[in-house]
Motif scaffolding. Structure first.
Motif, PDB file in Angstrom:
ATOM      1  N   ILE A  17       2.642 -52.518  22.647  1.00 12.31           N
ATOM      2  CA  ILE A  17       1.335 -52.901  22.105  1.00 12.31           C
ATOM      3  C   ILE A  17       1.382 -52.811  20.581  1.00 12.31           C
ATOM      4  O   ILE A  17       0.879 -53.696  19.880  1.00 12.31           O
ATOM      5  N   SER A  18       2.030 -51.746  20.087  1.00  9.26           N
ATOM      6  CA  SER A  18       2.165 -51.610  18.631  1.00  9.26           C
ATOM      7  C   SER A  18       2.812 -52.834  18.034  1.00  9.26           C
ATOM      8  O   SER A  18       2.364 -53.376  17.035  1.00  9.26           O
ATOM      9  N   ILE A  19       3.922 -53.262  18.674  1.00  7.74           N
ATOM     10  CA  ILE A  19       4.629 -54.419  18.126  1.00  7.74           C
ATOM     11  C   ILE A  19       3.717 -55.628  18.146  1.00  7.74           C
ATOM     12  O   ILE A  19       3.633 -56.370  17.157  1.00  7.74           O
ATOM     13  N   SER A  20       2.998 -55.820  19.247  1.00 12.72           N
ATOM     14  CA  SER A  20       2.139 -57.004  19.316  1.00 12.72           C
ATOM     15  C   SER A  20       1.101 -56.977  18.202  1.00 12.72           C
ATOM     16  O   SER A  20       0.845 -58.006  17.559  1.00 12.72           O
ATOM     17  N   ILE A  21       0.512 -55.785  17.972  1.00 12.29           N
ATOM     18  CA  ILE A  21      -0.480 -55.683  16.896  1.00 12.29           C
ATOM     19  C   ILE A  21       0.147 -56.062  15.571  1.00 12.29           C
ATOM     20  O   ILE A  21      -0.370 -56.882  14.813  1.00 12.29           O
ATOM     21  N   SER A  22       1.358 -55.496  15.332  1.00  5.37           N
ATOM     22  CA  SER A  22       1.935 -55.753  14.014  1.00  5.37           C
ATOM     23  C   SER A  22       2.366 -57.202  13.869  1.00  5.37           C
ATOM     24  O   SER A  22       2.298 -57.748  12.762  1.00  5.37           O
ATOM     25  N   VAL A  23       2.771 -57.834  14.960  1.00  5.40           N
ATOM     26  CA  VAL A  23       3.120 -59.248  14.844  1.00  5.40           C
ATOM     27  C   VAL A  23       1.880 -60.061  14.483  1.00  5.40           C
ATOM     28  O   VAL A  23       1.924 -60.964  13.640  1.00  5.40           O
ATOM     29  N   ALA A  24       0.736 -59.687  15.093  1.00  2.21           N
ATOM     30  CA  ALA A  24      -0.504 -60.387  14.759  1.00  2.21           C
ATOM     31  C   ALA A  24      -0.822 -60.237  13.269  1.00  2.21           C
ATOM     32  O   ALA A  24      -1.162 -61.201  12.585  1.00  2.21           O
ATOM     33  N   ILE A  25      -0.661 -59.003  12.749  1.00  7.40           N
ATOM     34  CA  ILE A  25      -0.905 -58.790  11.319  1.00  7.40           C
ATOM     35  C   ILE A  25       0.121 -59.564  10.499  1.00  7.40           C
ATOM     36  O   ILE A  25      -0.198 -60.174   9.479  1.00  7.40           O
ATOM     37  N   GLY A  26       1.371 -59.571  11.000  1.00  3.38           N
ATOM     38  CA  GLY A  26       2.427 -60.286  10.300  1.00  3.38           C
ATOM     39  C   GLY A  26       2.123 -61.765  10.154  1.00  3.38           C
ATOM     40  O   GLY A  26       2.428 -62.375   9.133  1.00  3.38           O
ATOM     41  N   LEU A  27       1.474 -62.332  11.175  1.00  2.68           N
ATOM     42  CA  LEU A  27       1.139 -63.756  11.095  1.00  2.68           C
ATOM     43  C   LEU A  27       0.156 -63.996   9.949  1.00  2.68           C
ATOM     44  O   LEU A  27       0.283 -64.976   9.211  1.00  2.68           O
ATOM     45  N   LEU A  28      -0.808 -63.068   9.778  1.00  2.00           N
ATOM     46  CA  LEU A  28      -1.734 -63.183   8.647  1.00  2.00           C
ATOM     47  C   LEU A  28      -0.977 -63.146   7.322  1.00  2.00           C
ATOM     48  O   LEU A  28      -1.253 -63.914   6.398  1.00  2.00           O
ATOM     49  N   LEU A  29      -0.015 -62.234   7.291  1.00  2.00           N
ATOM     50  CA  LEU A  29       0.809 -62.087   6.089  1.00  2.00           C
ATOM     51  C   LEU A  29       1.513 -63.399   5.768  1.00  2.00           C
ATOM     52  O   LEU A  29       1.575 -63.841   4.610  1.00  2.00           O
ATOM     53  N   VAL A  30       2.027 -64.040   6.819  1.00  3.31           N
ATOM     54  CA  VAL A  30       2.750 -65.294   6.613  1.00  3.31           C
ATOM     55  C   VAL A  30       1.800 -66.375   6.105  1.00  3.31           C
ATOM     56  O   VAL A  30       2.180 -67.202   5.274  1.00  3.31           O
ATOM     57  N   VAL A  31       0.553 -66.333   6.579  1.00  3.83           N
ATOM     58  CA  VAL A  31      -0.427 -67.300   6.076  1.00  3.83           C
ATOM     59  C   VAL A  31      -0.581 -67.136   4.559  1.00  3.83           C
ATOM     60  O   VAL A  31      -0.585 -68.107   3.807  1.00  3.83           O
ATOM     61  N   LEU A  32      -0.644 -65.872   4.127  1.00  2.00           N
ATOM     62  CA  LEU A  32      -0.735 -65.605   2.681  1.00  2.00           C
ATOM     63  C   LEU A  32       0.491 -66.155   1.957  1.00  2.00           C
ATOM     64  O   LEU A  32       0.388 -66.857   0.946  1.00  2.00           O
ATOM     65  N   TYR A  33       1.691 -65.837   2.507  1.00  2.00           N
ATOM     66  CA  TYR A  33       2.926 -66.310   1.877  1.00  2.00           C
ATOM     67  C   TYR A  33       2.927 -67.827   1.789  1.00  2.00           C
ATOM     68  O   TYR A  33       3.339 -68.410   0.786  1.00  2.00           O
ATOM     69  N   ASN A  34       2.490 -68.453   2.877  1.00  2.00           N
ATOM     70  CA  ASN A  34       2.446 -69.910   2.889  1.00  2.00           C
ATOM     71  C   ASN A  34       1.552 -70.438   1.780  1.00  2.00           C
ATOM     72  O   ASN A  34       1.869 -71.435   1.125  1.00  2.00           O
ATOM     73  N   HIS A  35       0.436 -69.737   1.580  1.00  2.00           N
ATOM     74  CA  HIS A  35      -0.487 -70.171   0.554  1.00  2.00           C
ATOM     75  C   HIS A  35       0.151 -70.052  -0.822  1.00  2.00           C
ATOM     76  O   HIS A  35       0.035 -70.946  -1.665  1.00  2.00           O
ATOM     77  N   ILE A  36       0.823 -68.928  -1.027  1.00  2.00           N
ATOM     78  CA  ILE A  36       1.524 -68.746  -2.302  1.00  2.00           C
ATOM     79  C   ILE A  36       2.549 -69.855  -2.484  1.00  2.00           C
ATOM     80  O   ILE A  36       2.664 -70.459  -3.561  1.00  2.00           O
ATOM     81  N   ALA A  37       3.274 -70.165  -1.388  1.00  2.00           N
ATOM     82  CA  ALA A  37       4.313 -71.191  -1.470  1.00  2.00           C
ATOM     83  C   ALA A  37       3.728 -72.538  -1.883  1.00  2.00           C
ATOM     84  O   ALA A  37       4.329 -73.281  -2.657  1.00  2.00           O
ATOM     85  N   THR A  38       2.522 -72.846  -1.362  1.00  2.00           N
ATOM     86  CA  THR A  38       1.900 -74.115  -1.752  1.00  2.00           C
ATOM     87  C   THR A  38       1.580 -74.108  -3.228  1.00  2.00           C
ATOM     88  O   THR A  38       1.795 -75.106  -3.933  1.00  2.00           O
TER      89      THR A  38
END
Lengths: 398, 370, 70, 433
Positions: free
Chosen positions: B41-62
Motif C-alpha cells: 500500500i505504501s508503494i502504491s501511495i508513493s507511486v500516486a504521489i510520484g505521478l504528480l511529481l512527474v506532472v510537475l517535471y513535465n510542466h517544467i520540461a515544456t
C-alpha cells in the motif's frame, strides 16, 4: 578510429583484469559437495559440526569400487562458522554448501534453543533455502549421518526423499525448510514442529559398507514423528496419531490412511486422497475461538469384514466412522498441544491476529498461556467416492 | 550535444528501467520492516504521489522549450546564481550515480561473486556504462528497446512460477497497525526512485514529438511503479513481512524459491539478470545526463572527453561513499529523503518559478508591440 | 604500490586517448577541463589506493541535514 | 590537293558507315587517345584503324573461358534455385535480369582499379530504391582509388559503415535469388567482375539471420526455422562462456544430479575449465580451417583425426572432460546454422572475449559483455539505416517479416526501413476466393 581505440582499451582492461586473477572461481573438482550437515553442542559447550560430503566419482560411475559414496567430517568450534573453517584442517576440499539437503540438529542443542545456530544457515550466501531441518531423536548427529543407506547411494538424499514421501502418503510427519522454520519461530502466533530422524538397528554396523551389501540392511534410517517446539526449543514429541491430527489441522495432509475395526471382526481401511482444511477465528464477547472445517475425500482401500458395499447406507456408515476417527486424532493433537506442551503449533494465534489485530496486541505477550484456554470446534466431513476394483469384500459364503 | 534524438517509446522504456533499477533491490526490505504486510500500500501511495511529481517535471520540461535543465537554469538565473543551483543539481546526480554503482557492487559481492574485490566489479561495470554513454543517447534508447521485452518476459516468468507459493493470509490484517506507518514509509519510495527522476530533465529535450512524450513519462513511471509494487507484493505474499524485512535482498531470496517440477531450481539468476539490466540502464541514464550536464555547465561542445576522467572519480567515490552496509542503511533511511527532496523538488521548483516569470515576461513583450 | 602504478598508467592511457584529438581539433577549453578533471581524479585515486582517509561527501550531507533538523 | 581531300573525305565516309551500320557488332565505341586504345586492346577488344583517320573504332569482342553457371557451393538449399553467380559480370547481370524483367531495373557500370580496371555494376530498381542510399553508394564507390580489385571484399571494406566492428554491415551472397529478393526490397546490389560474391546494401542484423529459403518453404516452417536460428545464435555465442561461468562460479544453479556427474567427470582433468574450453575451442577452429583448405580426398582424414583424437582419446587420456567436448560440439554445430558465413565468423570471434569475461567475473561478466555488445549493435548503421531495425528502433508494421514470416499473401507491403516509395507488394484481394 575512435571506436578502434575504445575497443582496444576495453580489451586491454579485460586482459588486465584477467591477469589480476579469477578471484572467485572454484573448479568443480575442488569442491566437497556437502549434502547433509549435523550440528549439536558438545559437553564443554562447543559447537559440534558434522558434514556429509559426497564423493562424485563414486556416485556417477559405471564401475563401482569399494570406496563409500559419502564421507563424514567432524569438527568443533566456538561458533558454527568457526567449525566450518576448522574443517579445512581435515578435508582436502573446500566445503561447498549450496547443495545441502538436510540439516540435522542434535538433541542437546534442540533443547537449548536453535535460533542462534540457524543464523549462519540463513545469512551465508552459499546456502540456499530449500533444505529440510530435522531433529536427531535419541541418537547423536554423527551416528545418524554415518549410516549408509541401501538403494539410494547418498544418505542425505534418502532422508530427503523419505521425508517427502512420508508427508505425501502417510502424513505422520512433515518436512520444513529453513525459511519457513525461521518465519514460524519469529512469528508470535505460531510455533514450529520439526520432524525427527532415528536409527533402527546398530549404529556401528550401519557405517560399514557391508550394511548395504545385504538384502535386508541391518541398520536403517527412519523418519519419525514431529517434535513440538516452544519458540526455538524442543519440548516434546507428538505421537503418530497426534502428528497426523496436526497435519489435518494445518492442511498439510496430502494423503494418508484411516483404519478402524468394524462391528464384527476385521478392519476397514480407507485411503485418504485429499483433504481441505480451513480454520477460522471467531469472536464472541471478545473471547476468541477457533473453528476448523475439514473436507476429506477417499477410497475404500482394504476391507476384510462383511459390509455390503452395494448399499448406500454402508458407505454412509463408513463416512461417519472415518469422520469420527479423524476428529479423534485432531482433538488428540489439540489436547496434547494445549495441555501437555502449551505451545501453539497450529498457528491459531496468527489467525486471531489477522481477524482482530487490536485484541491480538493485548494477548500477544503471553499468547501461549491464552492458547491453553482457547476453545476449538472441529467439523469433519468425509466422502468416500470409490471402492476400488472389487465391488464386495472377498469372503467365503457361509 | 550531438543532435541525437530518441522516440517517446524509447523514452518511456528508459523511465521504466530507471525506476525499477536498483530500487527493486533495496526497496522491499525497509518497506516491510516499517509497514509490515502493508508495504505494497505504501508503494502504491508513493507511486500516486510520484505521478504528480512527474506532472510537475513535465510542466517544467515544456517551459524549458527544448533546452536541457542546465541550459534553461543558466538562461533564467544567469551565470552566477544559476550555476550555484546547478552545482548542487549536478553533484546530486553524481552522488546518486556512484551510490547506484555501489548498490550493484554490494549485491554482486554479497550474493554472487563474494571474493572479487569491490573496485574491480565497479570498474568493469563502469567501463560498460561509459561505453554506453559514449555511444550516445540514440544507442541508449535503441538498446532499451532491445532489452525491455526481456525484462518484461522475465518479470512475467518470475511471477508465474512463483504464483503457486503465494499465501494470501500473509497480507492480513490489512492496515493492522493503522495508516500512520504506511504513509510514513511511503516517503522511502518517493525518495528512491521517484524523486531521482529529476534526472530526466536532462534527457527530455532530446525526445522527439512534444505531445506524446509527456504521456510517455507518466506512463513509464506508472509501469515502473507497478513492477516495483508487484515485486514487493510477491515478497510479502511468499516470504511474509518478517522474512522480507530480515533479508538484505528479499527478491533474490524469492527467486531461490522457484522450483519447476523439482528439476529447474536455482533460477535466481533470472532476478539477477533483471537487476543487472535495469541497474545498468539507470546508471547509463544517470551517467549520461551527469556528463552532458557538466559539459553544458562548463559550456563545452562535447561531453565525451569527460567520460573517462569522471569515471575514475566515480569509482573512488563509490568506494568511499560508505564504509559499511549499516552506514548506508541509516543514510538511505534518514538522510536520503530530505537530500532527494532538496534536489528533486526544491531546486526544480525554484527553476520552475523562474521559468514562469520569464515566459510571462516574454508573453508581455510579444503582446505589447502587436 | 602496484595499484598506484596501474592507476597512473591508466590515467596516462586516458590522456593519450583523448588529448591528441582535442588538440587536433583545437578545442583549448575542453582540453583544459579534461586535463584538470583527469589530474584531480588521478590524485584522488592514488590517495585512495594509498589508503589515505578521504573526506566523504555523504558525511557532509548527513551532518548538514542533521543540523537543519531531519 | 583535291585528290587528297577527296580521299580523306571518302575514308571518313567509310568510317562513318562502318561505325553506323556495316559491322554487325554491338557496343562499338570510338577511341581517340592512344593510351585509351592500348587499354581497350589489352582488355580484349578489336581495334579498327583506318588510314588517315584520327579516331579508331573499337569493337567489344571480349571473349574468355568462363565457368558457366553452376550449383552454389557455399549456400546450399533444399528448396529453391540452386544456381550461383559466376566470375563473369555479364553472366551475373543476365542472371539478375532473368529474374526481374522490370524496365526500371538499372545496371550502372563503373570501373575501379588503376591496374586491374575491374568492371563493377551497381544494380537497383529505379523508383523503389531510396535515393539517399543510392547516392551514398555511388559516392562511396567514386571515392575509392586503389590499384587493384580482385574480389568483392576489397570494395566491401571501403564502403562499409563501421570500420572496426566484428559485425558485417554489408551483405553478400552468391545466389541470384537472394540478391534479386534484396533488390526487390529496394536495396542496392554491387556486382564485381571476377567474383561470384555479390554485395547488397544496406544490410541489417536481421538480414543475416534470414535465408532466401525461408520464403520458399511454407510460412510456418520459415518462422520456426528463423526462431531456431536466433536460438542457435545465442547458443553459438554464449554456450562456452555460460558453461565456464556455471561450473566455476555458480555451481548452485546447476541441478544437483547434473552437478554430481559434471564433478565426477572433471575429476583428474589437469586444466581449469577456462583453459580447457579455450583449448577445445581453438582446436575446433583449427580443425574447421583445415577442413576448408584441405584437398577433398584428404578431408576425411581430418574428420577422423578430429572425431577420434579429440572426441575419444582426449577424454580417455583425461585431458578434457566429456561435458566440455559436448559443449564445444554443440557450439560448433550451432554456428553452422547461419546462412551468412560472415556473421558466423563474427560470432566465432566474439565467443572468446565472452569466455574471458566469464572466467573473470562469471555471469556478471557475461551479462556486461552482452550489454556492451547490444549497445554496439544499436549504434551501428548501414548506409544511414539503423543496424538493428526494425527491432530497435521498433517498427511495428515491419515485424511481420523479421522474427516470424507471415505467408506471402500477408506480406502486403515492402519493409519500410529500406524504401518509403513503391510500398505495395501484394494486392490484398489476391487471397480472396
Amino acid at each position: 578510429m575512435y571506436m578502434n581505440i575504445y575497443l582496444k582499451a576495453i580489451t586491454l582492461a579485460v586482459c588486465l583484469l584477467l591477469l589480476a586473477g579469477c578471484w572467485n572461481s572454484k573448479e568443480l573438482d575442488d569442491l566437497g559437495i556437502v549434502v547433509a550437515v549435523g550440528i549439536d553442542k558438545t559437553e564443554d559447550d562447543q559447537f559440534l559440526l558434522v558434514t556429509q560430503v559426497i564423493n562424485p566419482s563414486e556416485i556417477a560411475t559405471d564401475a563401482p569400487t569399494t570406496r563409500p559414496p559419502v564421507s563424514i567430517y567432524e569438527t568443533t568450534g566456538d561458533s558454527i562458522f568457526e567449525a566450518f573453517r576448522n574443517m579445512t584442517e581435515k578435508s582436502p576440499r573446500k566445503m561447498y554448501l549450496s547443495q545441502l539437503r538436510v540439516l540435522v540438529i542434535g538433541n542437546r542443542l534442540a533443547e537449548e534453543g536453535i535460533l542462534p545456530s540457524l543464523d549462519i544457515f540463513y545469512r551465508d550466501h552459499e546456502f540456499r533455502t530449500a533444505f529440510f531441518v530435522t531433529i536427531a531423536k535419541d541418537t547423536g548427529v554423527k551416528d545418524l549421518l554415518k549410516v549408509l543407506t541401501p538403494y539410494e547411494k547418498i544418505p542425505a538424499n534418502k532422508l530427503m526423499h523419505s521425508m517427502e514421501s512420508v508427508q505425501k502418503s502417510l502424513g505422520s510427519s512433515k518436512g520444513i525448510v529453513i525459511d519457513e522454520l525461521i518465519a514460524q519461530i519469529l512469528s508470535k502466533g505460531q510455533n514450529p514442529v520439526l520432524p525427527g530422524l532415528l536409527i533402527e538397528g546398530d549404529a556401528e554396523i550401519g557405517t560399514a559398507i557391508e550394511n548395504i551389501e545385504k538384502i535386508d540392511a541391518p541398520t536403517q534410517l527412519r523418519v519419525d514423528h514431529l517434535a513440538v517446539m516452544k519458540e526455538d526449543r524442543v519440548i516434546g514429541w507428538l505421537t503418530p496419531d497426534e502428528s497426523k491430527g496436526l497435519n489435518y489441522i494445518t492442511g498439510d495432509m496430502e494423503s494418508t490412511t484411516v483404519s478402524y475395526p468394524c462391528d464384527s471382526e476385521g478392519l476397514v481401511s480407507v485411503e485418504v486422497l485429499r483433504t481441505d482444511s480451513s480454520s477460522k477465528a471467531k469472536f464472541e464477547d471478545r473471547t476468541p475461538s477457533i473453528s476448523i472445517e475439514l473436507d476429506l475425500e477417499g477410497n475404500v482401500g482394504e476391507l476384510n469384514c462383511p459390509i455390503d458395499l452395494t448399499k448406500a447406507e454402508s458407505i454412509e456408515t463408513i463416512n461417519g466412522d472415518v469422520e469420527k476417527k479423524v476428529k479423534q486424532k485432531m482433538e488428540a493433537a489439540i489436547k496434547a498441544a494445549q495441555e501437555d506442551f502449551g505451545s501453539d503449533i497450529f498457528g491459531f494465534g496468527s489467525l486471531i491476529q489477522r481477524k482482530n489485530p487490536d485484541y491480538w496486541k493485548t494477548v500477544e505477550k503471553d499468547w501461549n498461556s491464552h492458547f491453553k484456554e482457547l476453545k476449538v470446534e472441529i467439523q469433519v466431513k468425509a466422502q468416500i467416492r470409490r471402492k476400488g476394483n472389487s465391488t464386495q469384500p472377498i469372503t467365503i459364503e457361509e | 550535444m550531438d543532435n541525437q534524438t530518441i522516440s517517446p517509446r524509447q523514452f518511456m522504456f528508459l523511465v521504466i528501467l530507471f525506476s525499477v533499477g536498483s530500487s527493486i533491490l533495496i526497496v522491499p526490505t525497509p518497506l516491510a520492516a516499517n509497514a509490515k504486510q502493508d508495504a505494497w500500500i505504501s508503494i502504491s501511495i508513493s507511486v500516486a504521489i510520484g505521478l504528480l511529481l512527474v506532472v510537475l517535471y513535465n510542466h517544467i520540461a515544456t517551459l524549458m522549450k527544448g533546452q536541457t535543465f542546465v541550459q534553461a537554469t543558466i538562461a533564467v538565473f544567469g551565470n552566477w546564481f544559476g550555476r550555484v543551483l546547478l552545482f548542487f543539481y549536478l553533484s546530486f546526480l553524481y552522488i546518486l550515480a556512484s551510490l547506484v554503482l555501489r548498490n550493484i557492487g554490494d549485491f554482486m559481492t554479497t550474493q554472487i561473486i563474494p571474493e572479487t574485490p569491490l573496485q574491480f566489479t565497479h570498474i568493469l561495470f563502469l567501463i560498460v556504462v561509459i561505453w554506453g554513454a559514449y555511444l550516445g543517447l540514440e544507442a541508449i534508447g535503441r538498446s532499451s528497446e532491445m532489452f525491455m521485452p526481456w525484462v518484461v518476459l522475465l518479470v512475467f516468468f518470475f511471477t508465474i512460477t512463483l504464483s503457486p507459493q503465494i499465501k494470501m493470509e500473509n497480507l492480513q490484517p490489512v492496515l493492522g497497525n493503522g495508516i500512520v506507518p504506511v504513509v510514513d514509509t511511503s516517503t522511502f519510495v518517493i525518495g528512491t526512485p521517484l524523486l531521482e527522476m529529476v534526472t530526466f530533465l536532462m534527457i527530455i529535450p532530446y525526445v522527439k514529438d512534444g505531445k506524446t512524450k509527456k504521456r510517455a513519462w507518466i506512463l513509464g513511471t506508472f509501469i515502473g511503479g507497478a513492477i516495483l509494487t508487484l515485486i514487493t507484493l510477491l515478497c510479502i505474499l511468499i516470504l511474509g513481512s518478517d522474512l522480507t524485512a530480515l533479508n538484505t535482498y528479499p527478491s533474490y531470496k524469492l527467486a531461490q524459491k522457484i522450483n519447476i517440477a523439482g528439476f529447474l531450481e536455482g533460477l535466481e539468476i533470472i532476478i539477477a539478470i533483471i537487476w543487472m539490466i535495469t541497474i545498468f540502464f539507470k546508471m547509463v541514464v544517470l551517467y549520461y545526463s551527469t556528463t552532458v550536464g557538466i559539459a553544458q555547465f562548463l559550456t563545452m561542445e562535447d561531453h565525451r572527453p569527460l567520460l573517462l576522467p569522471l569515471g575514475m572519480g566515480m569509482v573512488v567515490l563509490s568506494i568511499i561513499a560508505y564504509p559499511d552496509v549499516a552506514y548506508f542503511e541509516t543514510f538511505i533511511n534518514e538522510t536520503w529523503f530530505p537530500f532527494a527532496i532538496t534536489h528533486g523538488l526544491i531546486i526544480p521548483l525554484i527553476v520552475w518559478i523562474g521559468l514562469l516569470f520569464k515566459s510571462k515576461k516574454q508573453n508581455k513583450t510579444q503582446q505589447e508591440p502587436s | 604500490m602496484w595499484s598506484m602504478i596501474s592507476i597512473i598508467v591508466l590515467a596516462l592511457g586516458i590522456f593519450l586517448l583523448e588529448f591528441p584529438k582535442l588538440y587536433k581539433k583545437n578545442r583549448k577549453k575542453e582540453a583544459w577541463f579534461f586535463t584538470i578533471f583527469l589530474l584531480s581524479f588521478t590524485i584522488i585515486s592514488v590517495l585512495e589506493s594509498l589508503e589515505v582517509e578521504l573526506p566523504n561527501p555523504l558525511d557532509l550531507i548527513q551532518t548538514f541535514y542533521k543540523m537543519i533538523g531531519f | 590537293m583535291l585528290e587528297v581531300s577527296e580521299k580523306r573525305h571518302f575514308t571518313h565516309h567509310l568510317y562513318e558507315s562502318i561505325k553506323e551500320a556495316n559491322l554487325p557488332i554491338g557496343e562499338m565505341s570510338e577511341v581517340e587517345d592512344k593510351q585509351d586504345l592500348l587499354k581497350k586492346l589489352l582488355s580484349g577488344e578489336t581495334i579498327l584503324l583506318l588510314d588517315k583517320q584520327t579516331k579508331a573504332l573499337s569493337a567489344s569482342t571480349k571473349g574468355w573461358r568462363d565457368r558457366g553457371v553452376q550449383e552454389t557451393t557455399s549456400e546450399s538449399v533444399i528448396r529453391g534455385p540452386k544456381e550461383a553467380f559466376t566470375e563473369t559480370i555479364r553472366t551475373n547481370t543476365a542472371l539478375l535480369r532473368r529474374k526481374i524483367k522490370d524496365p526500371n531495373l538499372r545496371v550502372e557500370a563503373k570501373t575501379i582499379g588503376r591496374k586491374t580496371c575491374t568492371d563493377i555494376a551497381v544494380v537497383y530498381l529505379e523508383g523503389t530504391a531510396e535515393k539517399e542510399v543510392l547516392d551514398q553508394v555511388k559516392e562511396r564507390l567514386n571515392q575509392i582509388d586503389i590499384d587493384a580489385v580482385l574480389e568483392s571484399g576489397y570494395i566491401e571494406e571501403f564502403i562499409q559503415d563501421a570500420q572496426y566492428s566484428p559485425f558485417p554491415t554489408v551483405y553478400n551472397s552468391e545466389k541470384p535469388d537472394a540478391i534479386a529478393g534484396g533488390i526487390l526490397e529496394g536495396r542496392v546490389a554491387i556486382l564485381i567482375d571476377g567474383t561470384p560474391n555479390v554485395l547488397l546494401v544496406p544490410a541489417l542484423f536481421v538480414n543475416f539471420m534470414q535465408s532466401s529459403e525461408d520464403y520458399y518453404q511454407r510460412a510456418d516452417i520459415g518462422t520456426l526455422v528463423r526462431l531456431l536460428r536466433l536460438f542457435c545464435f545465442s547458443v553459438a555465442l554464449f554456450m562456452p562462456s555460460l558453461y565456464i561461468a556455471f561450473t566455476t562460479f555458480h555451481q548452485e544453479m546447476i541441478p544437483p544430479p547434473l552437478l554430481i556427474s559434471l564433478a565426477s567427470q572433471r575429476e583428474g582433468v589437469p586444466f581449469p575449465a577456462f583453459v580447457e574450453a579455450l583449448m577445445m575451442e581453438l582446436t575446433f577452429e583449427v580443425l574447421r580451417e583445415a577442413g576448408v583448405r584441405l584437398p577433398k580426398p584428404v578431408g576425411s582424414a581430418v574428420s577422423i583425426v578430429g572425431a577420434l583424437v579429440l572426441g575419444q582419446s582426449a577424454v580417455q587420456a583425461g585431458l578434457v572432460s566429456p561435458a566440455m567436448v559436448i559443449v564445444v560440439a554443440i557450439t560448433a554445430i550451432s554456428s553452422f546454422v547461419f546462412p551468412a558465413y560472415n556473421m558466423a565468423i563474427s560470432i566465432r570471434i566474439l565467443r572468446f572475449p565472452l569466455m574471458i569475461l566469464a572466467a573473470t567475473f562469471g555471469l556478471f561478466g557475461i551479462i556486461l559483455g552482452m550489454i556492451a555488445m547490444v549497445f554496439h549493435l544499436c549504434s551501428l548503421q548501414s548506409f544511414g539505416k539503423p543496424y538493428m531495425a526494425p527491432l530497435a528502433p521498433m517498427i511495428g508494421k515491419d515485424q511481420k517479416d523479421v522474427l516470424i514470416r507471415l505467408p506471402h499473401w500477408g506480406l502486403l507491403s515492402r519493409p519500410s526501413f529500406f524504401t518509403k516509395s513503391d510500398q505495395k507488394r501484394v494486392d490484398s484481394k489476391s487471397k480472396e476466393r
